[in-house]
Design a protein around this motif. Sequence first.
Motif, short mmCIF file in Angstrom:
data_model
loop_
_atom_site.label_atom_id
_atom_site.label_comp_id
_atom_site.label_asym_id
_atom_site.label_seq_id
_atom_site.Cartn_x
_atom_site.Cartn_y
_atom_site.Cartn_z
N TRP A 1 0.82 -1.20 0.00
CA TRP A 1 0.00 0.00 0.00
C TRP A 1 0.86 1.26 0.00
O TRP A 1 0.55 2.24 -0.66
CB TRP A 1 -0.93 0.00 1.20
CG TRP A 1 -2.12 -0.91 1.04
CD1 TRP A 1 -2.84 -1.13 -0.10
CD2 TRP A 1 -2.72 -1.72 2.05
NE1 TRP A 1 -3.85 -2.03 0.14
CE2 TRP A 1 -3.80 -2.41 1.45
CE3 TRP A 1 -2.44 -1.95 3.40
CZ2 TRP A 1 -4.61 -3.29 2.16
CZ3 TRP A 1 -3.25 -2.82 4.11
CH2 TRP A 1 -4.33 -3.49 3.49
N GLY A 2 1.94 1.24 0.78
CA GLY A 2 2.85 2.39 0.79
C GLY A 2 3.48 2.62 -0.58
O GLY A 2 3.58 3.76 -1.04
N ALA A 3 3.88 1.53 -1.24
CA ALA A 3 4.48 1.65 -2.57
C ALA A 3 3.45 2.15 -3.58
O ALA A 3 3.76 2.98 -4.44
CB ALA A 3 5.03 0.29 -3.01
N SER A 4 2.22 1.67 -3.47
CA SER A 4 1.16 2.12 -4.36
C SER A 4 0.93 3.62 -4.22
O SER A 4 0.81 4.34 -5.21
CB SER A 4 -0.15 1.37 -4.04
OG SER A 4 -1.23 1.91 -4.76
N ALA A 5 0.88 4.10 -2.98
CA ALA A 5 0.68 5.53 -2.74
C ALA A 5 1.85 6.35 -3.28
O ALA A 5 1.67 7.43 -3.85
CB ALA A 5 0.50 5.80 -1.24
#
Length: 210
Positions: free
Chosen positions: A194-198
């Motif tokens: 999720w952090g990478a997606s953001a």
Amino acid sequence: MTELSRRSGVSKASTFRLAEQLVGHGLLVKTPRGYQLGWWLYEMGQLVPGPSRLRTVARPTLVDLRAATKALVVHLAIPHGDDVVYLDRIGGRREIAILAAVGTSVPADQTVSGRVLQAYWMRDDDPAVPDDLRTELAMIRDRRWASEHGLVVPGAKTLAVPVHSPARSHVIAVISATVAVGRSDDLSTLSALWGASAEISRALQRTPVR
């Protein structure tokens, strides 16, 4: 030449003439074993603005993601009709056997990345969608991730999350991490995904994909 003629349905004489013309334009290369795709096709592919730009923007984040999750491999995938196309993969030499080739199109229902894309792109009121699939896709949207355990690669599992456009108006891609099936840190892996997606969405806002 025989194979090209058979698969295209064009006579051998016409196939030879067309192949030689394509060689002249750099679209095919003639080798001792036959014909193969030419370098100019690769160069043209790099000119496709959306996918190539997305891959460039996302790659540093994917490298960091693999290091943070200690994943066997991470993938970046986008929708293409009813298929999923893998734009990038980050993995080591030992993982080459479990990696989908960059640029490969795979039916969406055969991959966990495809399931995520279907969840956000498929219409809920489509009568062709079975009830059990509609329920599964709604669950993926609610929790914002999907997974598969050992179905594609024995001994490995894959977690995948969506990548939204900078305005969060729609999903433009999926990133996934494949890890050993025995690992019990799915929540940590999902948090990193999720952090990478953001981060990819923020990077696209700074350098939009057109």
